[in-house]
Design a protein around this motif. Sequence first.
Motif, short mmCIF file in Angstrom:
data_model
loop_
_atom_site.label_atom_id
_atom_site.label_comp_id
_atom_site.label_asym_id
_atom_site.label_seq_id
_atom_site.Cartn_x
_atom_site.Cartn_y
_atom_site.Cartn_z
N LYS A 136 0.82 -1.21 0.00
CA LYS A 136 0.00 0.00 0.00
C LYS A 136 0.85 1.26 0.00
O LYS A 136 0.46 2.29 -0.57
N HIS A 137 2.01 1.20 0.61
CA HIS A 137 2.93 2.34 0.56
C HIS A 137 3.49 2.50 -0.86
O HIS A 137 3.64 3.62 -1.35
N ILE A 138 3.82 1.39 -1.51
CA ILE A 138 4.33 1.47 -2.88
C ILE A 138 3.27 2.05 -3.81
O ILE A 138 3.58 2.83 -4.72
N SER A 139 2.01 1.68 -3.57
CA SER A 139 0.92 2.16 -4.43
C SER A 139 0.56 3.62 -4.17
O SER A 139 -0.10 4.25 -4.98
N GLY A 140 0.96 4.14 -3.01
CA GLY A 140 0.62 5.51 -2.66
C GLY A 140 -0.63 5.63 -1.82
O GLY A 140 -1.06 6.73 -1.46
N VAL A 141 -1.26 4.49 -1.49
CA VAL A 141 -2.46 4.49 -0.65
C VAL A 141 -2.13 4.94 0.77
O VAL A 141 -2.92 5.61 1.42
#
Length: 242
Positions: A72-77
Motif C-alpha cells: 500500500k505504501h508502494i501504491s501511494g495508498v
Amino acid sequence: MTTAIEVQGISKQFVLRHTRSLKEAFIWLIKGRKGDLSEKFHALKDVDLMVEQGETVALLGFNGSGKSTLLKHISGVMIPDTGSVRTRGKVAGLIEVGAGFHHDLSGRDNVYLNGAILGMTEAQIDERFESIIEFAEIGQFIDTEVKFYSSGMYLRLAFSVAVHTNPEVFLVDEILAVGDEPFQKKCIAKIQELAAEGRTLVVVSHDLDLVARICERGVVLDHGEVTFDGGIHEAVAKLRGA
C-alpha cells in the motif's frame, strides 16, 4: 538497469484501541483500570527495498508481517511515518477488490470512474472499453449497479480495468483468491504476459506455489522487518521452514 521502485527506511505504526466505544472507555476509567486505552503497533520498521524495471517480486510473510502494508505504501495508498517511497512510470493494480468503485453506479460508469482514477483519459477508456468488458466476462451485467455484483464479478471488472491501463508497475494483493479457477488462470496468464513485456510486478500472496510460478524474487517480512531478500525458491523455502 532503471529502478522502478525505491523504498528507503520507511516505518509505519498504527494505534490499536483496547475499547470499542466511549461507554467502554468510561467504564474502564470509573473502575480504576490503569494503563493506556491504546497501544502502538509497528507495521513496518525501517524497511528498504529496491526493485528494478522488469523485475517480478513476491512480498511474502505470515499474517501481520507487513507485506500488504508495504504494498500500500508502494501504491501511494499509505504515507510512511518516516522514510520515502519513489516509483517510476505508471503504477496500477489491485490492492483491494472493488477499491475505487462506487456501489450506486453501474459497471459501465465504474469502468470510466476507476479508469480515470488509474490515470486513463476518457478517450483511452472509450478505445479499450469493449476489450475491458470482454476480458471481465460481465457483458450482460455492465449496466447493473455494482452493489448487486458478487465478489467474483467485482474482481473480474476491477482486474480488467487495471490491466488495461498498460501500467509500467503492476501491484497485486491476494485478489486472485476471490475469483473462480478459470478466471484465476486467465489472470495469471495476463500477469505473465505483462512480465514478459518487461513490466515490473509486485505480488502479495499466501499461495506460495503460485508466486513461485510467476515471480523470480522473493522478499520475506516478519513483524514489519525484511528477513530475507533473494531468489523466489529460496524465499519460499525459508517461509516454509525448510
